[in-house]
Structure formats: C-alpha cells, structure tokens
Design an enzyme around this catalytic site. Structure first.
Site, PDB file in Angstrom:
ATOM      1  N   GLU A 275     111.936  -4.209  59.398  1.00  0.00           N
ATOM      2  CA  GLU A 275     111.768  -2.765  59.572  1.00  0.00           C
ATOM      3  C   GLU A 275     112.781  -2.220  60.576  1.00  0.00           C
ATOM      4  OE1 GLU A 275     107.029  -2.218  58.633  1.00  0.00           O
ATOM      5  OE2 GLU A 275     107.637  -2.131  60.727  1.00  0.00           O
ATOM      6  N   GLU A 288     110.737  -4.441  63.765  1.00  0.00           N
ATOM      7  CA  GLU A 288     110.008  -5.707  63.687  1.00  0.00           C
ATOM      8  C   GLU A 288     110.201  -6.306  62.307  1.00  0.00           C
ATOM      9  OE1 GLU A 288     105.774  -5.410  63.955  1.00  0.00           O
ATOM     10  OE2 GLU A 288     105.646  -3.759  62.563  1.00  0.00           O
ATOM     11  N   ASN A 290     108.063  -8.137  59.250  1.00  0.00           N
ATOM     12  CA  ASN A 290     106.751  -8.497  58.726  1.00  0.00           C
ATOM     13  C   ASN A 290     106.900  -9.704  57.824  1.00  0.00           C
ATOM     14  OD1 ASN A 290     105.234  -6.488  60.019  1.00  0.00           O
ATOM     15  ND2 ASN A 290     105.992  -4.994  58.554  1.00  0.00           N
TER      16      ASN A 290
HETATM   17  P1  ADP Z   1     103.359  -1.445  64.470  1.00  0.00           P
HETATM   18  O1  ADP Z   1     103.637  -2.917  64.515  1.00  0.00           O
HETATM   19  O2  ADP Z   1     102.199  -1.059  65.314  1.00  0.00           O
HETATM   20  O3  ADP Z   1     103.328  -0.890  63.090  1.00  0.00           O
HETATM   21  P2  ADP Z   1     106.131  -0.589  64.830  1.00  0.00           P
HETATM   22  O4  ADP Z   1     106.962  -1.092  65.935  1.00  0.00           O
HETATM   23  O5  ADP Z   1     106.394  -1.127  63.459  1.00  0.00           O
HETATM   24  O6  ADP Z   1     104.590  -0.770  65.220  1.00  0.00           O
HETATM   25  O7  ADP Z   1     106.244   0.982  64.791  1.00  0.00           O
HETATM   26  C1  ADP Z   1     105.464   1.768  63.928  1.00  0.00           C
HETATM   27  C2  ADP Z   1     106.080   3.150  63.777  1.00  0.00           C
HETATM   28  O8  ADP Z   1     106.210   3.792  65.043  1.00  0.00           O
HETATM   29  C3  ADP Z   1     107.470   3.157  63.200  1.00  0.00           C
HETATM   30  O9  ADP Z   1     107.452   3.225  61.815  1.00  0.00           O
HETATM   31  C4  ADP Z   1     108.074   4.403  63.798  1.00  0.00           C
HETATM   32  O10 ADP Z   1     107.662   5.511  63.038  1.00  0.00           O
HETATM   33  C5  ADP Z   1     107.421   4.521  65.133  1.00  0.00           C
HETATM   34  N1  ADP Z   1     108.270   3.958  66.215  1.00  0.00           N
HETATM   35  C6  ADP Z   1     108.228   2.718  66.730  1.00  0.00           C
HETATM   36  N2  ADP Z   1     109.125   2.558  67.713  1.00  0.00           N
HETATM   37  C7  ADP Z   1     109.780   3.719  67.850  1.00  0.00           C
HETATM   38  C8  ADP Z   1     110.833   4.205  68.696  1.00  0.00           C
HETATM   39  N3  ADP Z   1     111.412   3.439  69.633  1.00  0.00           N
HETATM   40  N4  ADP Z   1     111.241   5.481  68.533  1.00  0.00           N
HETATM   41  C9  ADP Z   1     110.675   6.275  67.601  1.00  0.00           C
HETATM   42  N5  ADP Z   1     109.693   5.894  66.783  1.00  0.00           N
HETATM   43  C10 ADP Z   1     109.224   4.635  66.884  1.00  0.00           C
END
Ligand code: ADP
Length: 673
Positions: A275, A288, A290
């Site tokens: 992602e 991250e 998956n």
């Molecule tokens: P989770 O594992 O809880 O799903 P993620 O790290 O994949 O967390 O992030 C989920 C969502 O949060 C992403 O799809 C994005 O929309 C938002 N997000 C995460 N990190 C950032 C960041 N540094 N800046 C802006 N949006 C973010």
C-alpha cells in the site's frame, strides 16, 4: 495438485475460495461456528466441520480446532482468506507442525510486515520510498511534541501494531499532539495489546493506491498493477477501482517495481499487497504491506483476467507462475462497492437481522457479486457486517460506473438496513465522475453525514408514472378476477391520483392519465404512456405482478425501479432514493383528503436509543440541568461503546431506563422538560 483444501474463514471470502477450488477440481472443507450452521459457505463446501461457538475467539480463531479439522478430513492445505488467522504466526507454526500447507506467504514475511515500524525500516532499506518521519518508538507526549516539530505539521500519529485505521490520528498543532497521542496510544493498547507509537508526516490530499504482487518459489515476483482505494470512511475502504484514474504509465511502473523490490527483500511468496499513499504531485510513499489476499482483489482480477486464488493455490503447491511481467495487461476498468449492513442515515450504525428478501443483481461480464449470504440468511452481531462486494467492469471508467449504478439499482435487500443509498450517492457525485479522489472525499463531500439531500435531486415524474403503471396493473388483475362473469367486471379507471409522501410528512399530489392501450398484468409486458401533469412518460417493461424489480425503458432510456407493495400504496426505490406513494381514484383521493392527520410527535424532548444494545451507564439524574454536548448515557452495541450527548441545553424530567437494561432501537431512555 492438492486434492482437498480447508478454508479457515467464513462469509464471502470462504465462498470465493470454494468457487476457485471447484473450478480446479479440488475438494473443499468449510469450518463453521454455531451462528454459521446454515451459512452459505457451509452449504457450498464438500464437507464442513463445526469448530465452536459464535464469537470468533471461540471458533474461527481456534487454531487447534482448525488443525484438528484438517487432520480429520484429510485436508492437505489451508486457505486463510483475510482477517481471522490469515496473518497469524502461531497458526502457521501449528500447521507446519502438522505438515499442512498454508496457502500464503511464509511466517518470516508476515512477521516482518506485521509491524509498521519494522516494515517501514525494511522498506526504506530495500530502496522503497517511505513517508518522511521518525522511524523510532516514541516514549511520551513531550518526545512526541519534539519530534512532531522536527517532522513538521501536520503529522500522523500511528501505532506500530495498528490496523483497520485504529490507533491513528492526525495532529495539526502541538495541542493536537498532546490530545491525540495519549488517545491513540491507549486505543492501540486496548486493541492490539501493544502501545508503541511513531510519527510521520501527514500527506495532504492523499490518495490510497496499492500494488498487487504475486510471487512463486522459483524467484519470480511480479506486480499486477494497482488499485485505487481512496474512497474511505474513517480510514476504511468503501469503493475501490482498478486501474487508478490518477496514475500515468511511468508512476505505475515505478510503484510496481518498488513493490517487487520490497517483496523480494522479504523473500515473499504468494499474493500480497503493497500500500502507498500518493500526493497531489504523484509522489508516492510506502504505507504497509498486507501479506494476504485483500478484500478488494476482484478489481485486479477483472482487469487482468487472472484468478488470484488459483495463483495462490498453484504457488503454494510449488508451481511456477505461468506468465511474465510483460504478459500482465490492463483490460478496461473495474469498480468494487462494499455493500454493508449498516444504516447510512444513522451515522452508518451496523444493522443486524434476517435478510427477509435478498436478490443480488444478475452476474454477467459486466457485473460480479461476491457474497456469502442468501435470502433468509442472517447478518449476525458476531462478524463483520459486509453483505457483499459488488463489482462492475466496463471498457472504460465511465462504462464501469454506469454498470455499477445500474447494478446498485437492482440490488434488492430487505430485512436489514444497507448502505446502497450511500454508494449510489458517491457514484453519482460529479467529483467521483471526474476521478478527483482523495482519502478525504467522503469527509469533504458529506460534511454533515449522509442524508437524502445527498441523493441526486429527483424529478418525481418518472417514479409517479411507474407507481401509476404498477397500480394500474394490479387493478386490472382485480378487475379480471371479478370480471369472470361477463358483464360484471369492474372497469379500471384511466385516471389516477398519485400521492407522494415525503420523509418530512409533506404530501405532493399528481394527477396521472393512462393511455387507453395499456396492456399488462400477470406474466405480461407492461407498456403504458402516462401523462403526469404536462409531461408524458412512456414505460415499456416486462414487469410481472409482485416482481421486486421493474426493469424498463422509460422514454427510451434503461432504468430499474425497485417496487415493494405495502399495506397501503407502494415503496419505490431508484438511484439510492426512496419514495412512498399511494395511488387513488379521484373519489378515493377526495375521501383520503378528509381523513384526519395524526401530527408527528415531537421527539426532540426524548433521548432515544439509536441502536439495539445495552445501557451501560447514565450520566444524569432527574431534575438535572444539562448543557449541549454534555454526556447523557453510554450504550454498548456491536462491541462498541456509544456515548449519547445532549443536542442542546435542557433539564432532565424523567429517567425511563436503568443502567444494565437492554434497549431496543428507538426505545426511550429519558425525557426532557
Ligand atoms: P491501517 O493498517 O490501520 O489500515 P494504514 O497505515 O494502512 O493503517 O493507513 C490507513 C489509511 O490512513 C490510509 O489509506 C491513508 O488514507 C491514511 N494514512 C495513513 N498514513 C497517512 C499519512 N502519513 N498521511 C496521510 N494519510 C495517511
């Protein structure tokens, strides 16, 4: 090839895996909990093993019982689906010990990618672009403030063990760090038993774009292009698509190659997803990885023509991937809408209950429905309230969207609330059509939540004409039955008064004249021209009496209307909007106007439970004055505590329920003076 596979999951993904196994001639074993005794995945599998009580901790997360079920049925491999045990190291170890193959990546890759700090460090080392920030563990608020300042506001506070959007907060100032840090930390502690936090730059107007990868045990690691998942509600994906309307070929290739680099760095095998978030200038940053099949994998399958589950199974068996990077193509456009049992009109509160009627749209080359429920089935409190994944395919984005909108119109669900009106609304937005997406789309387009105002402004003419046509057909049948003795039949009047009842109690009257040549009734085609006021609406349909869907050409344009006959009148639904109507003869309408109207009770004086649940606590007493925003009560439902707050200042007159009481939806908790 494997002869028998056990699927350690439930719902749509278990059914999805079973479908591919069938195609490959592999026998399947389902596992199920008490609540899933009659579930679709149990019915579809060749064998099924009961593994415990309804809560997932007592069934779908019971490693030993699943291993035992494999031994008992002779299953040689396990497909974990997503969620549950799909990224669980202990599960893999238990399977390995029993010499059962796990259809997924190796434990070391899952472990490396399971932690946000570790995976980010690994990605940076593998040459993958990561979000600027601090890759260490932050001890306390004062350190958090210091680092946030170095990184530069706005920042994202993140739990290293986080998932599903939990333990994550944006902070735009020092005071927001102060407030958010502790809350995210305690959320992480209670959800993941791990409160390690880190900080990275918050990317403004971000898009969520992810790369599907697939790797075999023969050193082939390929990327299967991207999916854009920017339409999210509270960091949870709602609508996904492939390809992304934002990427150019150069960015796609760069992202794909970095994803492959990362997968290779952790010796990844099987299907996985890397992602990224992408800023407005197409800079992309790793979020991250998956290490499992993603919910939204079907959109990739629809544009590449590949079966990801089949590839996972073949790779797990030791086969080589049967194609090379240059063979991976993008053909057309695909969309996925997640259809949830939740009430968009009540702040997306999960809904549970029986699917009294459930008719998904017909599948075709343009429509795919991945579902795990059927009519009469139950959406239970124990699991994720997803009803289905509705996917569409078209030669371009516009065509895929049109197919999705039509499919949503014909998705007939009764018995539980669902988010189809909301999905229809998103797909109908100009901004969606323009492909101008960001993860803030929903927050920005629905600043006050979702309501009927968010549905396309409707001209009631068409639905009024449909109502008259439907009613006319019913009346013709009635006349036909009573007219069995020639000359004694009732004549169907050519004129109807259609009264549309608005949600706000408003009524609007339309006078409709039917063309005399209207034909219709049981088993027959309905062709009618209705004059509504000054407009003429021609409806051609092969709708039959009682059918839930009226698929018609209205003034030559294809349209699907859901028709529900009610004790009085009809409920019609189209494009996410719903309309209740009564259809009367002139005389009936005249008499109906004389009926006394019961004024709607003033409910603003009452605090009603917005959901079925348990009243955990009451924060107020009788006679107490409360200010707007003050907590009144806490209701627990679907494993979540919901705090009910006063909407305006007032005084509590009477308390109707006590802490510990069970509440039905709309049950009165207390009354204001
Ligand atoms: P989770 O594992 O809880 O799903 P993620 O790290 O994949 O967390 O992030 C989920 C969502 O949060 C992403 O799809 C994005 O929309 C938002 N997000 C995460 N990190 C950032 C960041 N540094 N800046 C802006 N949006 C973010």
């Amino acid at each position: 090839m494997f002869k028998k596979i056990l699927i350690a999951n439930r719902g749509e993904i278990a059914c999805r895996v079973i479908k591919t196994c069938r195609k490959m001639g592999i026998k399947t074993v389902a596992v199920y909990s008490d609540a899933d005794r009659n579930a679709m995945h149990v019915e579809m599998a060749d064998e099924a093993v009961h593994i415990g009580e309804s809560p997932s901790a007592k069934s779908y997360l019971q490693i030993e019982r699943i291993v035992k079920a494999c031994k008992q049925t002779g299953a040689e491999a396990v497909h974990p689906g997503y969620g549950f045990l799909s990224e669980n190291k202990a599960f893999q170890e238990a399977l390995a010990k029993a010499k059962i193959i796990f259809i997924g990546p190796d434990a070391h890759a899952i472990e490396a990618m399971g932690d946000k700090i570790t995976s980010k460090k690994l990605a940076a080392k593998a040459g993958v672009s990561t979000v600027p920030g601090y890759m260490g563990i932050i001890a306390d608020v004062s350190e958090a403030k210091k680092i946030a300042k170095q990184v530069g506001y706005p920042v994202m506070l993140k739990a290293s063990a986080g998932g599903g959007g939990k333990g994550m907060r944006i902070a735009r100032s020092e005071s927001e760090v102060e407030e958010g840090f502790l809350r995210s930390q305690s959320e992480a502690k209670s959800s993941f038993g791990d409160d390690r936090m880190f900080i990275e730059k918050y990317i403004e107007e971000p898009r969520h774009i992810e790369i599907q990868v697939i790797a075999d045990r023969h050193d082939n690691t390929l990327y299967l292009n991207e999916r854009e998942c920017s339409i999210q509600r509270r960091h949870q994906k709602v609508i996904e698509e492939a390809p992304s309307p934002f990427l150019d070929a150069k960015t796609r290739k760069a992202m794909g190659e970095q994803a492959v680099q990362l997968a290779k760095a952790v010796k990844y095998v099987s299907a996985g997803t890397v992602e990224f978030i992408v800023d407005t200038k197409r800079n992309f940053y790793f979020l991250e990885m998956n290490t499992r099949l993603q919910v939204e994998h079907p959109v990739t399958e629809l544009i590449t023509g590949l079966d990801l589950v089949e590839l996972m199974i073949r790779v797990a068996y030791g086969e080589k991937l049967p194609f090379k990077q240059k063979d991976v193509k993008i053909n057309g456009w695909a969309l996925e809408s997640r259809v949830y049992a939740e009430d968009p009109y009540r702040n997306f509160l999960p809904s549970t209950g029986r699917l009294v009627r459930y008719v998904p749209p017909a599948e075709s080359k343009n429509v795919r429905v991945d579902t795990g429920v059927q009519e009469g089935g139950e959406i239970s409190v124990f699991y994720d309230p997803m009803i289905a994944k509705l996917c569409s395919w078209g030669k371009d984005r516009k065509e895929a969207t049109a197919h999705m909108r039509a499919a949503l119109d014909s998705y007939y669900i009764r018995g539980v609330s669902h988010n189809i009106p909301f999905l229809a609304s998103v797909l109908g937005k100009k901004r969606f059509e323009d492909g101008n997406l960001s993860t803030n789309f929903i927050a920005e387009e629905y600043p006050e939540g979702f309501s009927d105002k968010d549905l396309p402004a409707k001209d009631p003419t068409t639905l009024v004409a449909v109502a008259a046509v439907v009613h006319n057909a019913y009346q013709q049948r009635a006349a036909g039955i009573s007219g069995q003795i020639p000359g004694h039949g009732r004549k169907v009047p050519p004129e109807w008064i259609v009264v549309a009842y608005g949600a706000d109690g408003k009524e609007e009257e339309f006078s409709v004249t039917m063309s005399p040549e209207m034909i219709g009734g049981e088993g027959g085609a309905v062709t009618a021209t209705a004059r509504v006021g000054k407009k003429t609406v021609t409806i051609e349909s092969n709708w039959t009496l009682g059918a839930a869907l009226l698929v018609a050409k209205v003034n030559g344009k294809a349209m699907t209307v859901q028709v529900e006959k009610r004790p009085v009148g009809y409920r019609l639904a189209h494009a996410g909007a719903q309309m209740d109507v009564g259809v009367y003869t002139a005389r009936q309408a005249e008499l109906a106007r004389l009926m006394p109207h019961k004024p709607a009770p003033d409910m603003s004086k009452y605090l009603l439970s917005p959901m079925p649940g348990l009243l955990v606590s009451l924060a107020v007493k009788e006679g107490q004055a409360v200010k707007s925003g003050e907590t009144l009560a806490v209701v627990e439902a679907m494993k979540m505590e919901n705090v009910l707050k006063a909407e305006r200042d007032g005084t509590v007159k009477k308390i109707r329920q006590n802490a510990g009481d069970s509440l039905a939806v709309d049950q009165m908790i207390l009354e204001f003076a």
